[in-house]
Design a protein around this motif. Sequence first.
Motif, PDB file in Angstrom:
ATOM      1  N   SER A   2      33.594   9.819  20.322  1.00  0.00           N
ATOM      2  CA  SER A   2      33.779   8.635  21.149  1.00  0.00           C
ATOM      3  C   SER A   2      32.842   8.731  22.345  1.00  0.00           C
ATOM      4  CB  SER A   2      35.232   8.507  21.619  1.00  0.00           C
ATOM      5  OG  SER A   2      35.603   9.625  22.400  1.00  0.00           O
ATOM      6  N   GLY A   3      32.718   7.617  23.053  1.00  0.00           N
ATOM      7  CA  GLY A   3      31.940   7.625  24.277  1.00  0.00           C
ATOM      8  C   GLY A   3      30.591   6.952  24.199  1.00  0.00           C
ATOM      9  N   GLY A   4      30.204   6.505  23.020  1.00  0.00           N
ATOM     10  CA  GLY A   4      28.926   5.810  22.926  1.00  0.00           C
ATOM     11  C   GLY A   4      28.980   4.441  23.565  1.00  0.00           C
ATOM     12  N   GLY A   5      27.816   3.824  23.642  1.00  0.00           N
ATOM     13  CA  GLY A   5      27.760   2.492  24.227  1.00  0.00           C
ATOM     14  C   GLY A   5      26.349   2.115  24.602  1.00  0.00           C
ATOM     15  N   LEU A   6      26.257   1.046  25.373  1.00  0.00           N
ATOM     16  CA  LEU A   6      24.979   0.526  25.854  1.00  0.00           C
ATOM     17  C   LEU A   6      24.791   0.948  27.304  1.00  0.00           C
ATOM     18  CD1 LEU A   6      22.483  -1.352  25.644  1.00  0.00           C
ATOM     19  CD2 LEU A   6      24.001  -3.241  26.324  1.00  0.00           C
ATOM     20  N   VAL A   7      23.639   1.509  27.604  1.00  0.00           N
ATOM     21  CA  VAL A   7      23.365   1.968  28.961  1.00  0.00           C
ATOM     22  C   VAL A   7      21.904   1.679  29.288  1.00  0.00           C
ATOM     23  CG1 VAL A   7      22.809   4.328  28.213  1.00  0.00           C
ATOM     24  CG2 VAL A   7      23.635   3.938  30.547  1.00  0.00           C
ATOM     25  N   GLN A   8      21.624   1.464  30.540  1.00  0.00           N
ATOM     26  CA  GLN A   8      20.254   1.216  30.963  1.00  0.00           C
ATOM     27  C   GLN A   8      19.479   2.533  31.054  1.00  0.00           C
ATOM     28  OE1 GLN A   8      20.443  -0.952  34.658  1.00  0.00           O
ATOM     29  NE2 GLN A   8      20.694  -2.913  33.602  1.00  0.00           N
ATOM     30  N   PRO A   9      18.164   2.463  30.925  1.00  0.00           N
ATOM     31  CA  PRO A   9      17.355   3.682  31.114  1.00  0.00           C
ATOM     32  C   PRO A   9      17.665   4.327  32.457  1.00  0.00           C
ATOM     33  CG  PRO A   9      16.017   1.927  30.212  1.00  0.00           C
ATOM     34  CD  PRO A   9      17.354   1.308  30.542  1.00  0.00           C
ATOM     35  N   GLY A  10      17.774   5.655  32.440  1.00  0.00           N
ATOM     36  CA  GLY A  10      18.145   6.389  33.638  1.00  0.00           C
ATOM     37  C   GLY A  10      19.637   6.574  33.806  1.00  0.00           C
ATOM     38  N   GLY A  11      20.413   5.905  32.991  1.00  0.00           N
ATOM     39  CA  GLY A  11      21.862   5.999  33.090  1.00  0.00           C
ATOM     40  C   GLY A  11      22.430   7.214  32.370  1.00  0.00           C
ATOM     41  N   SER A  12      23.755   7.294  32.353  1.00  0.00           N
ATOM     42  CA  SER A  12      24.448   8.447  31.777  1.00  0.00           C
ATOM     43  C   SER A  12      25.575   7.995  30.852  1.00  0.00           C
ATOM     44  CB  SER A  12      25.046   9.315  32.884  1.00  0.00           C
ATOM     45  OG  SER A  12      24.051   9.837  33.730  1.00  0.00           O
ATOM     46  N   THR A  38      38.188  19.754  22.246  1.00  0.00           N
ATOM     47  CA  THR A  38      37.117  18.772  22.411  1.00  0.00           C
ATOM     48  C   THR A  38      35.844  19.429  22.920  1.00  0.00           C
ATOM     49  OG1 THR A  38      38.705  17.003  22.847  1.00  0.00           O
ATOM     50  CG2 THR A  38      36.458  16.630  23.588  1.00  0.00           C
ATOM     51  N   VAL A  39      34.736  18.981  22.350  1.00  0.00           N
ATOM     52  CA  VAL A  39      33.407  19.339  22.844  1.00  0.00           C
ATOM     53  C   VAL A  39      32.748  18.068  23.359  1.00  0.00           C
ATOM     54  CG1 VAL A  39      31.105  20.107  22.160  1.00  0.00           C
ATOM     55  CG2 VAL A  39      33.110  21.370  21.392  1.00  0.00           C
ATOM     56  N   TYR A  40      32.110  18.187  24.499  1.00  0.00           N
ATOM     57  CA  TYR A  40      31.482  17.040  25.139  1.00  0.00           C
ATOM     58  C   TYR A  40      29.963  17.185  25.138  1.00  0.00           C
ATOM     59  CZ  TYR A  40      36.196  16.438  27.024  1.00  0.00           C
ATOM     60  OH  TYR A  40      37.549  16.281  27.162  1.00  0.00           O
ATOM     61  N   LEU A  41      29.297  16.048  25.163  1.00  0.00           N
ATOM     62  CA  LEU A  41      27.852  16.027  25.374  1.00  0.00           C
ATOM     63  C   LEU A  41      27.592  15.074  26.532  1.00  0.00           C
ATOM     64  CD1 LEU A  41      25.111  17.082  24.268  1.00  0.00           C
ATOM     65  CD2 LEU A  41      24.928  14.909  23.027  1.00  0.00           C
ATOM     66  N   GLN A  42      27.301  15.653  27.685  1.00  0.00           N
ATOM     67  CA  GLN A  42      26.960  14.863  28.860  1.00  0.00           C
ATOM     68  C   GLN A  42      25.476  14.532  28.804  1.00  0.00           C
ATOM     69  OE1 GLN A  42      28.936  13.671  31.495  1.00  0.00           O
ATOM     70  NE2 GLN A  42      27.058  12.571  32.031  1.00  0.00           N
ATOM     71  N   MET A  43      25.160  13.266  28.809  1.00  0.00           N
ATOM     72  CA  MET A  43      23.777  12.813  28.670  1.00  0.00           C
ATOM     73  C   MET A  43      23.368  12.078  29.937  1.00  0.00           C
ATOM     74  SD  MET A  43      23.844  11.514  24.701  1.00  0.00           S
ATOM     75  CE  MET A  43      24.815  10.062  25.076  1.00  0.00           C
ATOM     76  N   ASN A  44      22.412  12.632  30.648  1.00  0.00           N
ATOM     77  CA  ASN A  44      21.921  12.034  31.890  1.00  0.00           C
ATOM     78  C   ASN A  44      20.471  11.605  31.730  1.00  0.00           C
ATOM     79  OD1 ASN A  44      24.406  12.663  33.112  1.00  0.00           O
ATOM     80  ND2 ASN A  44      23.649  14.663  33.794  1.00  0.00           N
ATOM     81  N   ASN A  45      20.026  10.744  32.635  1.00  0.00           N
ATOM     82  CA  ASN A  45      18.646  10.266  32.632  1.00  0.00           C
ATOM     83  C   ASN A  45      18.235   9.808  31.237  1.00  0.00           C
ATOM     84  OD1 ASN A  45      16.087   9.656  33.580  1.00  0.00           O
ATOM     85  ND2 ASN A  45      15.330  11.762  33.359  1.00  0.00           N
ATOM     86  N   GLY A  70      30.346   9.266  13.665  1.00  0.00           N
ATOM     87  CA  GLY A  70      29.214   8.819  14.464  1.00  0.00           C
ATOM     88  C   GLY A  70      29.601   7.812  15.529  1.00  0.00           C
ATOM     89  N   THR A  71      28.816   7.802  16.598  1.00  0.00           N
ATOM     90  CA  THR A  71      29.007   6.827  17.668  1.00  0.00           C
ATOM     91  C   THR A  71      27.629   6.355  18.120  1.00  0.00           C
ATOM     92  OG1 THR A  71      30.087   6.419  19.813  1.00  0.00           O
ATOM     93  CG2 THR A  71      29.102   8.588  19.509  1.00  0.00           C
ATOM     94  N   GLN A  72      27.490   5.057  18.309  1.00  0.00           N
ATOM     95  CA  GLN A  72      26.192   4.465  18.640  1.00  0.00           C
ATOM     96  C   GLN A  72      25.906   4.604  20.127  1.00  0.00           C
ATOM     97  OE1 GLN A  72      23.804   2.737  16.571  1.00  0.00           O
ATOM     98  NE2 GLN A  72      22.571   2.907  18.451  1.00  0.00           N
ATOM     99  N   VAL A  73      24.707   5.068  20.422  1.00  0.00           N
ATOM    100  CA  VAL A  73      24.198   5.099  21.795  1.00  0.00           C
ATOM    101  C   VAL A  73      22.945   4.232  21.836  1.00  0.00           C
ATOM    102  CG1 VAL A  73      23.138   6.529  23.580  1.00  0.00           C
ATOM    103  CG2 VAL A  73      25.142   7.366  22.333  1.00  0.00           C
TER     104      VAL A  73
END
Length: 126
Positions: free
Chosen positions: A6-16, A77-84, A119-122
């Motif tokens: 879970s946690g996917g979505g639409l984000v702007q460039p530079g977002g997290s 749970t395992v997390y993937l923090q995605m920045n920038n 799968g989750t869409q980013v």
Amino acid sequence: VQLVESGGGLVQPGGSLRLSCTASGYTFDDYTIGWFRQAPGKEREGVSCISSTDGKTYYADSVKGRFTIYSDNAKNTVYLQMNNLKAEDTAVYYCAAVYGLGSIPGLIDAYEYDYWGQGTQVTVSS
């Protein structure tokens, strides 16, 4: 064993974004959990993985310094923090698990994993 991302979505460039991978059906120990991604028309790419044996984490060069993988064993749970985030990070992200490998030398191939999430869409777009 079931894995739910879970946690996917639409984000702007530079977002997290923070992706979650929650496991059920197995005692949450002695695991290696990895994150993969696949963009349209491209091959599946290993992004990151973590070993519960020694806590070591590994990253693809394309995400080093921007992504962080970590676990919360109390929550299975395992997390993937995605920045920038960048446009090229756009893909479907999958988590995968394998048990009993012990310590691993680095990112391991997809065929080593026994269980996969749906799968989750980013999407990274302005």
